[in-house]
Write an enzyme that holds these catalytic residues in place. Structure first.
Site, PDB file in Angstrom:
ATOM      1  N   GLU A 109      35.054  48.717  36.110  1.00 51.14           N
ATOM      2  CA  GLU A 109      34.699  50.139  36.225  1.00 51.14           C
ATOM      3  C   GLU A 109      34.972  50.892  34.916  1.00 51.14           C
ATOM      4  OE1 GLU A 109      37.113  51.154  39.659  1.00 51.14           O
ATOM      5  OE2 GLU A 109      35.338  51.121  40.929  1.00 51.14           O
ATOM      6  N   GLU A 126      32.159  46.713  45.298  1.00 54.51           N
ATOM      7  CA  GLU A 126      33.332  47.207  46.029  1.00 54.51           C
ATOM      8  C   GLU A 126      32.834  48.164  47.103  1.00 54.51           C
ATOM      9  OE1 GLU A 126      36.445  49.025  43.756  1.00 54.51           O
ATOM     10  OE2 GLU A 126      36.819  47.244  42.527  1.00 54.51           O
TER      11      GLU A 126
END
Length: 646
Positions: free
Chosen positions: A187, A264
């Site tokens: 991320e 995710e």
């Protein structure tokens, strides 16, 4: 068209114990790759039905049980973070052969249980872990900047990734193993735009792995722009509807495009310590459960891929939890239950059953094995814990470091735990105590052996402690590292908290307008508890006494049961305020009356059946001559007022 038509012929390859592909097949097609719309396993379209599970949060003896339950929920892939700080706690010391760090063994077991694996090595992993998985020693390298193309950081990161790759290279699908893909950073687009950094990591990983690489970022324009890496498959996390649309809208480099993966998909969320912070769970929330089902239908019904974060969270044992800086320190609890389908103790839940039924609609009938039955947890009757040593006892404190000004925990060569700063007053001082630039993180103030107050950074406005000191008084500041910040985003609106990991005291201590100089400093990493029964006892305990170690023993009877899960329990210290618990020398983690966690998961792997088992508790704010501990078969989630801030 449903994707499962291809799985009937692939079950042996994808979900059974992996075997080396034939030389003919290896020459014909890559073992795992992708085109614009599909992942391809041995040349056939393949949908990843994944779930996150990190081996370093789970007792190794339970790895197979957890993986078997993942397969029995219908998953075919496990996504795993790896924690650099546990593999290399000291620079140059590599501990991958320690049982709890043997990621290679975890991957082997996954393959044996019919699961592929996706490696998420970082070097930054977030994960609500201490400093996002970075080892504390990085903070002592002059000029080093984490998550950047800084040469010092890249050198350290490459050393870590190369050693990890050496452990795992033989387990890649290209060599007959279960490892199908590796993530580049984690991320990163939320954090920065240093593309030299992420491209540098890409090149390191390409030199050391043969399987495809991918990135994982939030599903909005600026996170995707910050995180994309040429030549690396770009994927998203969070809401799959908006995320998938954003990926295809904002990623225009064809070398970054391919099948859609929600890397995710959140099965709920982690918990923070605090009287007002209830436990997060979908149990008792039908609309949330229905949303999970709807989102799974959306992803799998379109032949896209997904990873459930978390499938099984595990535990932040010891001092391993992280935190978030929100202009106060939001600290994650010891439990990483996450409201996941498999709870912290590894038992299946209502959510597990719901998701299993949903996944079953998209796989060949009969291809999902039956889940193992939940083993009941045990109960342990009340155990009386008696004080045996004060934390400030000279036998605990060890050698001191004398310094005119305070030094940080990191300057002491210490990563976790507590630091004690002592000052003998030489001139009258009066006013509000300021422990450096701010509390880092929880400062218990004692004068002449009596607690005066707590300056706690988990509050936006920590309490002020006002002192009036005379020559000869002993001022003691006990400072607990509650967990370094593991996540910071460009939209946080604060300083870059990930670049400020320092604990203890930064700057000068002042009382009123006066600077306090002349300190004796004691490092208290608490790697192991002191030994009870050595003949050294604590002083009488009254309200305001300094921290004390308590101990007691108990037995568990095996009754010819060799399954350690039968000895699992939730350990509670009902009359404690805040502290840590060790069982047979193993640090279960922190407890804190504020909640929402009121019990600690005690895995049966730590216990010795038919022998005496020792409990040691460090109570930071004792007020009675004994404590009680007991084990419960059911977890207790609750919140109570903070006695220091009531």
């Amino acid at each position: 068209m449903h994707w499962y038509y291809s799985l009937t012929c692939l079950l042996a390859a994808a979900w059974a114990a992996p075997s080396a592909p034939s030389s003919t097949l290896s020459a014909a097609v890559p073992a795992f790759t992708y085109d614009r719309t599909s992942f391809l396993l041995h040349g056939n379209p393949h949908v990843i039905i994944g779930g996150q599970m990190d081996p370093q949060r789970i007792p190794p003896a339970y790895w197979r049980d957890r993986l078997r339950k993942a397969r029995a929920m219908g998953l075919n892939t496990i996504f795993s973070y790896v924690y650099w700080n546990l593999l290399e706690p000291v620079q140059g010391q590599w501990l991958s052969k320690e049982e709890s760090n043997d990621v290679a063994k975890f991957f082997v077991i996954a393959g044996e249980e019919g699961l592929s694996v996706v490696l998420r090595p970082g070097p930054y992993i977030c994960g609500e872990r201490e400093w996002g998985g970075f080892p504390a020693w990085l903070s002592t390298v002059p000029g080093l900047t984490v998550r950047s193309s800084d040469a010092k950081f890249m050198e350290a990161a490459e050393g870590y990734l190369v050693r990890l790759a050496a452990d795992l290279a033989g387990l890649q699908v290209t060599r007959g193993g279960p490892l199908i893909m590796v993530q580049v950073e984690n991320e990163y687009g939320s954090y920065g735009t240093d593309h030299n950094y992420t491209q540098g990591l890409r090149d390191i990983l390409k030199r050391n792995f043969e399987v495809p690489l991918y990135t994982n970022d939030g599903g909005v324009d600026w996170t995707l722009a910050g995180g994309e890496v040429p030549g690396v498959l770009a994927e998203v996390d969070g809401d799959p509807r908006s995320g998938f649309a954003a990926r295809d809208r904002y990623i225009t480099d064809v070398t970054e495009l391919g099948p859609l993966l929600d890397g995710e998909y959140y099965t709920f969320s982690p918990d923070f310590w605090g009287s007002a912070n209830a436990h997060n769970t979908a149990v008792g929330n039908p609309p949330q459960m229905q949303q999970f089902v709807s989102d799974l239908d959306f992803v799998l019904g379109a032949n896209n891929s997904i990873s459930l974060y978390m499938f099984h969270g595990g535990t932040n044992f010891g001092f391993s939890n992280g935190a978030i800086w929100k202009n106060y320190t939001a600290v994650f609890i010891t439990s990483y239950d996450y409201g996941a389908p498999l709870d912290e103790s590894g038992r299946t839940t209502e959510l597990y059953d719901t998701l299993r039924d949903t996944i079953a609609k998209y796989v060949p009938e009969g291809s999902i094995p039956e889940p193992p039955a939940n083993v009941p947890l045990q109960e342990i009757s009340n155990v009386t814990l008696m004080p045996f040593r004060a934390l400030f006892d000279t036998t605990i404190l060890g050698e001191k470091k004398a310094s005119e000004a305070p030094v940080t925990m990191e300057d002491l060569g210490q990563a976790y735990g507590l630091v004690l700063y002592e000052h003998v007053v030489t001139m009258a001082l009066e006013g509000i105590l300021q422990p450096g630039d701010r509390a880092r993180d929880r400062v218990i103030v004692h004068v002449n052996g009596k607690r005066q107050g707590v300056i706690d950074s988990t509050y936006a406005q920590p309490k002020e402690v006002s002192l009036s000191l005379q020559p000869g008084d002993m001022l003691q500041l006990l400072i607990e590292n509650l967990g370094r910040v593991d996540y910071w985003s460009r939209e946080s609106g604060t300083f870059i908290a990930l670049e400020d990991p320092y604990k203890g005291i930064v700057g000068n201590v002042t009382i009123g307008s006066g600077i306090v100089s002349g300190w004796d400093i004691y490092s208290l990493p608490l790697d192991a508890p002191p030994t009870a029964g050595s003949g050294v006892s604590a002083s009488p305990i009254t309200t305001g006494s300094p921290p004390v170690f308590f101990s007691g023993t108990f037995r568990v009877n095996s009754e010819n049961n060799s399954d350690p899960m039968a000895f699992d329990t939730f350990l509670t210290i009902p009359d404690g305020v805040k502290g840590n618990v060790w069982i047979n020398g193993f640090n279960l983690g922190r407890y804190w009356i504020v909640g929402p966690q009121q019990s600690l998961y005690l895995p049966g792997t730590v216990l010795k059946p038919n022998e005496e088992n020792e409990i040691v508790v460090l109570e930071l704010e004792p007020d009675a001559e004994s404590l009680t501990a007991f084990g419960a078969a059911e977890r207790d989630w609750a919140n109570y007022p903070d006695p220091d801030y009531a």
